[in-house]
Design an enzyme around this catalytic site. Structure first.
Site, mmCIF file in Angstrom:
data_model
loop_
_atom_site.group_PDB
_atom_site.id
_atom_site.type_symbol
_atom_site.label_atom_id
_atom_site.label_comp_id
_atom_site.label_asym_id
_atom_site.label_seq_id
_atom_site.Cartn_x
_atom_site.Cartn_y
_atom_site.Cartn_z
ATOM 1 N N SER A 1 -9.843 -5.624 14.502
ATOM 2 C CA SER A 1 -9.829 -4.589 13.465
ATOM 3 C C SER A 1 -11.034 -4.710 12.532
ATOM 4 O O SER A 1 -10.915 -4.490 11.333
ATOM 5 C CB SER A 1 -8.531 -4.673 12.672
ATOM 6 O OG SER A 1 -8.367 -5.976 12.138
ATOM 7 N N ASP B 1 -14.201 -6.258 3.154
ATOM 8 C CA ASP B 1 -13.872 -7.373 4.049
ATOM 9 C C ASP B 1 -14.103 -7.036 5.521
ATOM 10 O O ASP B 1 -14.175 -7.926 6.351
ATOM 11 C CB ASP B 1 -12.460 -7.926 3.795
ATOM 12 C CG ASP B 1 -11.376 -6.871 3.885
ATOM 13 O OD1 ASP B 1 -11.698 -5.696 4.161
ATOM 14 O OD2 ASP B 1 -10.198 -7.214 3.663
ATOM 15 N N ARG B 2 -14.207 -5.752 5.847
ATOM 16 C CA ARG B 2 -14.450 -5.389 7.250
ATOM 17 C C ARG B 2 -15.935 -5.122 7.481
ATOM 18 O O ARG B 2 -16.668 -4.835 6.541
ATOM 19 C CB ARG B 2 -13.696 -4.112 7.608
ATOM 20 C CG ARG B 2 -12.213 -4.260 7.516
ATOM 21 C CD ARG B 2 -11.519 -3.000 7.968
ATOM 22 N NE ARG B 2 -10.079 -3.221 7.974
ATOM 23 C CZ ARG B 2 -9.229 -2.577 8.744
ATOM 24 N NH1 ARG B 2 -9.649 -1.637 9.560
ATOM 25 N NH2 ARG B 2 -7.939 -2.841 8.691
ATOM 26 N N ASP C 1 -13.049 -2.231 0.524
ATOM 27 C CA ASP C 1 -12.998 -3.463 -0.281
ATOM 28 C C ASP C 1 -13.917 -4.562 0.235
ATOM 29 O O ASP C 1 -13.887 -5.682 -0.275
ATOM 30 C CB ASP C 1 -11.554 -3.980 -0.381
ATOM 31 C CG ASP C 1 -10.982 -4.399 0.963
ATOM 32 O OD1 ASP C 1 -11.340 -3.779 1.971
ATOM 33 O OD2 ASP C 1 -10.187 -5.353 1.009
ATOM 34 N N SER D 1 -7.818 -1.222 0.852
ATOM 35 C CA SER D 1 -8.790 -1.541 1.895
ATOM 36 C C SER D 1 -9.550 -0.321 2.406
ATOM 37 O O SER D 1 -10.221 0.362 1.648
ATOM 38 C CB SER D 1 -8.070 -2.257 3.030
ATOM 39 O OG SER D 1 -9.002 -2.722 3.958
ATOM 40 N N HIS D 2 -9.361 -0.024 3.683
ATOM 41 C CA HIS D 2 -10.109 1.046 4.342
ATOM 42 C C HIS D 2 -9.409 2.394 4.209
ATOM 43 O O HIS D 2 -9.899 3.393 4.724
ATOM 44 C CB HIS D 2 -10.261 0.693 5.822
ATOM 45 C CG HIS D 2 -8.935 0.357 6.434
ATOM 46 N ND1 HIS D 2 -8.288 -0.817 6.165
ATOM 47 C CD2 HIS D 2 -8.124 1.069 7.229
ATOM 48 C CE1 HIS D 2 -7.129 -0.822 6.799
ATOM 49 N NE2 HIS D 2 -7.001 0.308 7.444
ATOM 50 N N GLU E 1 -10.990 -10.629 14.132
ATOM 51 C CA GLU E 1 -9.962 -9.711 14.607
ATOM 52 C C GLU E 1 -10.637 -8.462 15.150
ATOM 53 O O GLU E 1 -11.706 -8.066 14.682
ATOM 54 C CB GLU E 1 -9.040 -9.314 13.459
ATOM 55 C CG GLU E 1 -8.244 -10.452 12.881
ATOM 56 C CD GLU E 1 -7.245 -9.927 11.864
ATOM 57 O OE1 GLU E 1 -6.090 -9.727 12.256
ATOM 58 O OE2 GLU E 1 -7.627 -9.708 10.715
ATOM 59 N N ASP F 1 -16.162 -1.797 4.679
ATOM 60 C CA ASP F 1 -15.091 -0.884 4.287
ATOM 61 C C ASP F 1 -14.913 -0.811 2.776
ATOM 62 O O ASP F 1 -15.705 -1.386 2.012
ATOM 63 C CB ASP F 1 -13.770 -1.281 4.960
ATOM 64 C CG ASP F 1 -13.215 -2.587 4.429
ATOM 65 O OD1 ASP F 1 -14.011 -3.433 3.981
ATOM 66 O OD2 ASP F 1 -11.979 -2.777 4.455
ATOM 67 N N LYS G 1 -11.528 -12.288 5.362
ATOM 68 C CA LYS G 1 -12.617 -11.845 6.211
ATOM 69 C C LYS G 1 -13.717 -11.298 5.308
ATOM 70 O O LYS G 1 -13.443 -10.924 4.164
ATOM 71 C CB LYS G 1 -12.139 -10.820 7.219
ATOM 72 C CG LYS G 1 -11.429 -9.607 6.659
ATOM 73 C CD LYS G 1 -10.835 -8.826 7.820
ATOM 74 C CE LYS G 1 -10.233 -7.517 7.359
ATOM 75 N NZ LYS G 1 -8.835 -7.647 6.960
ATOM 76 N N THR H 1 -1.613 -10.603 14.010
ATOM 77 C CA THR H 1 -2.506 -9.771 13.210
ATOM 78 C C THR H 1 -2.292 -10.043 11.725
ATOM 79 O O THR H 1 -1.156 -10.040 11.253
ATOM 80 C CB THR H 1 -2.223 -8.286 13.518
ATOM 81 O OG1 THR H 1 -2.574 -8.049 14.870
ATOM 82 C CG2 THR H 1 -3.019 -7.370 12.611
ATOM 83 N N ARG I 1 0.850 -1.187 0.000
ATOM 84 C CA ARG I 1 0.000 0.000 0.000
ATOM 85 C C ARG I 1 0.886 1.239 0.000
ATOM 86 O O ARG I 1 1.773 1.368 0.830
ATOM 87 C CB ARG I 1 -0.924 0.013 1.218
ATOM 88 C CG ARG I 1 -1.923 -1.122 1.160
ATOM 89 C CD ARG I 1 -2.883 -1.141 2.321
ATOM 90 N NE ARG I 1 -3.647 -2.371 2.283
ATOM 91 C CZ ARG I 1 -4.464 -2.793 3.239
ATOM 92 N NH1 ARG I 1 -4.650 -2.045 4.309
ATOM 93 N NH2 ARG I 1 -5.105 -3.931 3.124
HETATM 94 C C1 G16 Z 1 -5.626 -5.919 7.210
HETATM 95 C C2 G16 Z 1 -5.455 -7.366 7.549
HETATM 96 C C3 G16 Z 1 -6.051 -7.654 8.894
HETATM 97 C C4 G16 Z 1 -5.454 -6.729 9.940
HETATM 98 C C5 G16 Z 1 -5.661 -5.300 9.509
HETATM 99 C C6 G16 Z 1 -4.981 -4.308 10.428
HETATM 100 O O1 G16 Z 1 -6.957 -5.618 7.027
HETATM 101 O O2 G16 Z 1 -6.069 -8.182 6.592
HETATM 102 O O3 G16 Z 1 -5.819 -8.980 9.202
HETATM 103 O O4 G16 Z 1 -6.038 -6.946 11.180
HETATM 104 O O5 G16 Z 1 -5.109 -5.115 8.230
HETATM 105 O O6 G16 Z 1 -3.624 -4.492 10.347
HETATM 106 P P1 G16 Z 1 -2.608 -3.449 10.941
HETATM 107 O O7 G16 Z 1 -2.956 -3.370 12.398
HETATM 108 O O8 G16 Z 1 -1.273 -4.050 10.666
HETATM 109 O O9 G16 Z 1 -2.857 -2.123 10.279
HETATM 110 P P2 G16 Z 1 -7.449 -4.803 5.751
HETATM 111 O O10 G16 Z 1 -8.927 -4.691 5.941
HETATM 112 O O11 G16 Z 1 -6.730 -3.487 5.826
HETATM 113 O O12 G16 Z 1 -7.032 -5.614 4.587
#
Ligand code: G16
Length: 554
Positions: A369, A283-284, A281, A115-116, A367, A279, A380, A348, A22
């Site tokens: 998150s 998944d959240r 994409d 993602s978010h 998680e 979010d 997820k 994580t 990212r």
């Molecule tokens: C990603 C991962 C998750 C993780 C989250 C936060 O989510 O797929 O498993 O919990 O990031 O990670 P960090 O605390 O390292 O920022 P996503 O939704 O951003 O793909």
């Protein structure tokens, strides 16, 4: 069309983080060869290679997605990929990609998402690879990708006109087949097999339990419409912000109390029974009820507790095991114990759940998150969690009409006690300061006299750095967060986020368990304040980062 070899030079920092690479969009968009380098390194790192393989390609539709897909098409053709399955307009939610990989038994997929994180020319973009099981590439593959990006000297492409990804159907690019597919249909049909849509529809059609789903202008807009309006037959008012936008309409597509405030306000002001958001994409997820916020750590525990009662997929297949990430609260541990289920604590990152699922050891995981999911796919799944909650609410209301989200929460606490949990995020702080804070904590924990000391009224049982040995393949993941466990079971955890695109993001997680019913209705922030104060004092966070307040509190 013949293959052209393009000379290139390595770029610094093409290291995939918690979930892919990212960066600021301009880095991908404006640096010649940047995107192609990373794709070439990714294709080279797929176990077994991609020659003759099929891949799924899609993403959350953020700015630069379609031009990136055109570059991916060229590099895939240059590397002998036989077939690409691409979402219409480049749109596929992350869970939908995972499902399509499994459905069509492809070699894997390439996902275009940060993602978010916000999207747009001045915001973020991201690319990640998923493997043939549908799960995000594990550290063995992401490390291989990174190593290749450091020495890359050329990539291979086939030149050609842009492919029209706006029309569903089959086409060709050189020798490579391209199938542009409906973004929603297969995924929604699959959800229909997992849950009982007729049961949920009947419950929602009664009209007493009112709902609002907010896609935050992310990829789940069309999925949300297809589910709530077309499938459950609810009015337009059951959804909001469901038109995907390349910039998420200027917003931050992260379903938490800060960034998804619009749905929180709607539920409170309009007196709705249920609110949910997903979010960028898809998944959240965030689940709320009137006067009730379902903490993600509680959410997965409650879904696990109800699974075999309320969700046909688990009624048929049973629940094999439960898992959570290390910072996620211990609410799920208690459900695992009560149901006598195998239980796992992983670092994580969703990629750590996949091996356990493939080995038949894990069915439901989550998680803190805002990620919740199961072994139906290997990501997820935001909408899965939303429909799981609707299934629970339908069942709870069958048992006792008028049951609210708050009632379900309180009943859970009565049965299991309450794990108070909160997370403070300090986003985009200066990297050197963040690292110095972590190093200082490591040094404190390494002192043998740290155990037994008191932080306020809390007595330290141990200070530790979390590491994980995968029980399936034996791989070891080190440096996964600094954790203090107290003698009463409370925890303080510090981690550096692996998903930011600039500077460093420090996450502070705090948890405290209570079995005192008089506390169950309390605001988590009030109950956790003493512990949070101790964490800030011990870490000297303000000294190291210059921040007196977190960016986001969950
Ligand atoms: C990603 C991962 C998750 C993780 C989250 C936060 O989510 O797929 O498993 O919990 O990031 O990670 P960090 O605390 O390292 O920022 P996503 O939704 O951003 O793909």
């Amino acid at each position: 069309m013949s293959v052209t070899t393009v000379p290139t030079k390595p770029f610094d920092g093409q290291k995939p983080g918690t979930s892919g690479l990212r960066k600021r969009t301009a880095v991908f968009e404006k640096s010649p060869h940047y995107t192609e380098n990373f794709i070439q390194a990714t294709l080279d790192s797929f176990p077994g290679g991609v020659q003759g393989a099929a891949l799924v390609v899609g993403g959350d539709g953020r700015y630069f997605s379609v031009p990136a897909i055109q570059r991916i098409i060229r590099v895939c053709a240059g590397n002998g990929v036989a077939r690409l399955i691409v979402g219409q307009h480049g749109i596929l939610s992350t869970p939908a990609v995972s499902h399509l990989i499994r459905l069509h038994k492809t070699k894997g997929g390439i996902l275009l998402t940060a993602s978010h994180n916000p999207g747009g020319p001045d915001a973020d973009f991201g690319i990640k690879a998923n493997l043939s099981s549908g799960q995000p590439a594990g550290e063995n593959v992401t490390n291989a990708i990174y190593e290749k990006t450091k020495t890359i000297s050329e990539y291979r492409i086939v030149e050609g006109e842009d492919v029209d990804v706006s029309k569903i159907g089959e086409t060709k690019f050189g020798a490579m087949e391209i199938a542009v597919v409906d973004s929603v249909a297969d995924y929604l049909a699959y959800l229909g097999e997992i849950f009982s849509f007729p049961l949920i529809k009947e419950f929602l059609q009664q009209g007493d339990f009112t709902v609002r789903f907010d896609a935050l202008h992310g990829v789940t807009g069309p999925y949300g419409r297809a589910l709530f309006v077309d499938t459950f037959g609810l009015p337009e008012s059951s959804i909001q912000n469901c038109v995907p936008s390349p910039t998420f309409n200027g917003g931050h597509p992260d379903p938490n109390l800060t960034y998804a405030k619009s749905v929180v306000d709607a539920v409170e002001k309009e007196g709705l029974s249920f609110g949910a958001a997903s979010d960028g994409d898809g998944d959240r997820n965030m689940i709320i009820g009137k006067g009730a916020f379902v903490n993600p750590s509680d959410s997965v525990a409650i879904i696990a507790d109800w699974a075999e009662k309320a969700i046909p997929y688990f009624q048929k297949g049973g629940v094999k095991g439960l898992a959570r990430s290390m910072p996620t609260s211990g609410a799920l541990d208690r459900v695992a114990k009560a149901h006598n289920l195998p239980f796992f604590e992983v670092p994580t990152g969703w990629k750590f759940f996949g091996n356990l699922m493939d080995a038949g050891k894990l069915s439901i995981c989550g998680e803190e998150s805002f990620g919740t999911g199961s072994d139906h796919i290997r990501e997820k799944d935001g909408l899965w969690a939303v429909v799981a909650w609707l299934s629970i609410m339908a069942m709870a209301n069958k048992e006792k009409p008028g049951t609210s989200v708050q009632d379900v929460l309180q009943a859970h606490y009565q049965k299991y006690g309450r794990n108070f949990f909160s997370r403070y995020d300090y986003e985009e702080v200066e990297s050197a300061g963040a690292q110095a804070l972590m190093d200082a904590l490591a040094q404190k924990f390494a002192d043998p006299s740290f155990a037994g000391t008191k932080l306020g009224s809390f007595e330290v049982a141990k200070g530790d750095e979390f590491s994980y040995t995968d029980p399936v393949d034996g791989s070891v993941s080190l440096h996964q967060g600094h954790m203090i466990t107290f003698t009463d079971g409370s925890r303080i955890i510090f981690r550096l986020s692996g998903t930011g695109s600039a500077g460093a993001t420090i996450r502070l997680y705090v948890e405290k368990y209570s079995q005192d019913p008089s506390e169950y209705a309390a605001d988590a922030q009030v109950g956790l304040k003493p512990l949070i104060d101790e964490a800030l004092k011990l870490s000297e966070l303000e000294k190291y980062t210059g921040r007196s307040k977190p960016t986001v509190i969950t």
